[in-house]
Design a protein around this motif. Structure first.
Motif, short mmCIF file in Angstrom:
data_model
loop_
_atom_site.label_atom_id
_atom_site.label_comp_id
_atom_site.label_asym_id
_atom_site.label_seq_id
_atom_site.Cartn_x
_atom_site.Cartn_y
_atom_site.Cartn_z
N GLY A 105 39.80 47.81 49.36
CA GLY A 105 40.89 46.97 48.87
C GLY A 105 42.16 47.08 49.67
N LEU A 466 40.50 47.04 42.65
CA LEU A 466 39.75 45.86 43.10
C LEU A 466 38.27 46.22 43.19
N GLU A 471 35.33 40.70 44.12
CA GLU A 471 36.40 41.22 44.96
C GLU A 471 35.83 41.94 46.17
N TRP A 511 35.61 34.28 43.04
CA TRP A 511 36.54 35.30 42.57
C TRP A 511 37.55 34.70 41.59
N CYS A 515 38.20 36.59 38.10
CA CYS A 515 39.29 37.57 38.10
C CYS A 515 40.64 36.86 38.00
N ARG A 532 45.81 42.01 42.36
CA ARG A 532 45.01 40.81 42.61
C ARG A 532 45.84 39.73 43.31
N LEU A 535 45.46 40.23 46.91
CA LEU A 535 44.18 39.72 47.41
C LEU A 535 44.21 38.20 47.49
#
Length: 558
Positions: A105, A466, A471, A511, A515, A532, A535
């Protein structure tokens, strides 16, 4: 942990183990190994881990070891590396590696911090490249074939530059020779209201150019024919070249150099032209000879099917003479490597240009590269009303749009014939690849806006959180982006980036469905939401960087 970090860690483990096993087997030859020899690949089946490596299989024979036994020892050593959650031996000696969530992550922050620089690499550092493409005659509008070469050439230039090369994208203007005289005769005939001369250029665009020339030079038809022809040629040439440049600009293609063929023929202060000088230089290399009054280059010494005349017995230079002078001029300007992107009807040029490089004293296997692009067709496309016998770039841009055209033309290898479906490329559905990728980027921007409105920011980053399977898969694809860019540069294949962006878009949408970045209802904002968001934003960075390498926009709203 980036793939480079993992490869370096594995290299540090491999070298001493391999050397010890070599000595135990009584093998005297030392093992030479570099970090580049440790190649990591993403397993097709994510259940097999984040990365796979075949280094044990590559080294086993050289160190007198069984591949699985060597792999097992490497696996045991990997257990002590920070960021590696597990490693196991598979098949005949593959090593499957799984990173812990925090190590995997951490990439999200690395990408966001790098921004536009993520994906850039030094794999082509030190290379000085002249990349020539399109190079259409300035006697008419650009057509569908030129459109493909423009998309591919410009994308290749962008990717090479992103990989550390010094690149000049170049357009060779064929503004000398018989075609320019024919062009002038066609313009002058149209200005006089006469039929197109035999072998002349047809099409309404000739009449349009003639009308513009008459506007610029009202007394054109009062001039002597020879003078009028010269004036018609130069004015129409300037107008047509300006249109070509405007079309390319609309297509988001900019050339570093516009090189006029006329400069090769022009006499310098010493009375000689670059073509004259080229013949002398090739003669000094020992590859020029005279026969029956003509001057020849012995290109058969370098694999050509026949020797080439560079100056006929009547003193007239051939097209090959200009090719030779142009090639030498590129080297004189400091370009060690020359790439030519040519159309499907130029297969005969491959051996000729390679032979020319050899005759000039260069290495044909190193200093010159000729890429041949195949034809492209468009379903349901009509021939140009202006040119009559071609499909114009301008019509395609108006019909399909620059983004869809550029993406779809870069999405396939240059050497594959291609048929485009305009209705699909104009559609706003997942069946349209460019829409699919651009929509993913727009969605990352939308998530960012909604996050800000809900009080979610990037004030915290806890990569160990993550851990959802979507993820892990998305991070794995994002990790691959720099390697894909470097590979695309090495192979001159922009389609690899397009296909990778589609994979990222697919993983991102999965994803997104699983999420949440923005809390539900009265749910409080947590560090998971904040992480998140990193990401999400990292995905936007990679898609945006990839689209930029293809010359395609990354909209924030769709």
């Amino acid at each position: 942990m980036t793939p480079e970090d993992l490869a370096k860690a594995l290299f540090d483990i491999v070298l001493p183990i391999a050397d010890r096993r070599r000595q135990a087997a009584g093998i005297e030859e030392e093992v030479t190994l570099s970090p580049a020899d440790v190649v990591l690949e993403r397993p097709k089946n994510r259940d097999h881990g984040d990365w796979a490596c075949n280094i044990a299989m590559k080294l086993a024979k050289r160190v007198g070891s069984n591949p699985r036994e060597l792999a097992q020892e490497l696996v045991e050593a990997l257990a002590g590396i920070d960021g590696v959650a597990s490693a196991e031996v598979a098949g005949p000696g593959f090593i499957n590696i799984r990173l812990d969530a925090a190590a995997a992550g951490a990439l999200a922050k690395t990408i966001v911090d790098a921004g536009a620089e993520f994906g850039r690499n030094e794999s082509q550092a030190g290379a000085s490249i002249n990349l020539e493409f399109v190079s259409a005659n300035p006697t008419g509008p650009l057509h569908i074939g030129h459109t493909r070469w423009a998309a591919l050439g410009d994308s290749i230039a962008r990717i090479l530059k992103a990989s550390g090369a010094t690149v000049a994208s170049e357009y060779y203007i064929n503004d000398a020779g018989n075609q320019m005289d024919t062009f002038a005769a066609s313009i002058l005939a149209a200005a006089k209201g006469e039929p197109t001369p035999e072998g002349g250029y047809p099409g309404a665009y000739i009449a349009e150019l003639a009308a513009q020339v008459l506007t610029e030079v009202p007394d054109l038809l009062e001039r002597p024919d020879a003078e009028a022809s010269d004036i018609a040629r130069e004015h129409a040439y300037a107008l047509q070249l300006a249109e070509i440049k405007a079309s390319l600009a609309r297509f988001n293609v900019d050339f570093d150099v516009w090189f006029s063929e006329r400069t090769l023929h022009a006499a310098g202060e010493d009375g000689t032209s670059l073509i004259d000088q080229a013949i002398d230089r090739l003669r000094e290399q020992g590859h020029v000879y005279d026969d029956e009054g003509a001057v020849w280059v012995r290109t058969t010494d370098f694999g050509d099917d026949k020797d080439r005349v560079i100056r006929r017995g009547n003193g007239v230079f051939t097209y090959f003479a200009a090719d030779a002078a142009y090639y030498l001029n590129k080297g004189d300007r400091g370009f060690q490597h020359k790439i030519y992107l040519l159309g499907a009807d130029h297969h005969g040029y491959v051996h000729r240009l390679r032979a020319l490089a050899g005759a000039a004293g260069d290495d044909p296997n190193r200093d010159i590269e000729v890429l041949i692009g195949q034809l492209v067709s468009v379903n349901g496309a009509r021939l140009s009303k202006r040119a009559g016998n071609i499909i114009e770039m301008n019509d395609l841009l108006e019909w399909i749009g620059a983004d869809a055209l550029r993406y779809s033309l870069a999405r396939y290898p240059a050497d594959s014939p291609l048929a485009l479906d305009p209705e699909q490329l104009r559609s706003r559905t997942n069946d349209n690849p460019v829409f699919y990728v651009q929509y993913a980027h727009a969605r990352t921007s939308s998530v960012g806006r909604n996050a800000a409105a809900s009080g979610v920011d990037r004030s915290a980053f806890a990569p160990e959180m993550l851990e959802h399977e979507t993820e892990s898969a998305l991070l794995g694809a994002l990790q691959e982006f720099p390697r894909i860019v470097a590979q695309s540069a090495e192979l001159r294949e922009p389609h690899r980036i397009a296909r990778h962006l589609e994979e990222i878009a697919s993983l991102y949408h999965r994803w997104y469905d699983n999420c949440r970045v923005v809390p539900m209802g009265e749910e409080p904002v947590t560090d998971l939401h904040r992480t998140r968001l990193w990401l999400n934003d990292a995905t936007g960075v990679v898609i945006r960087n990839g689209l930029d390498l293809l010359g395609v926009s990354a909209p924030e709203r769709m």
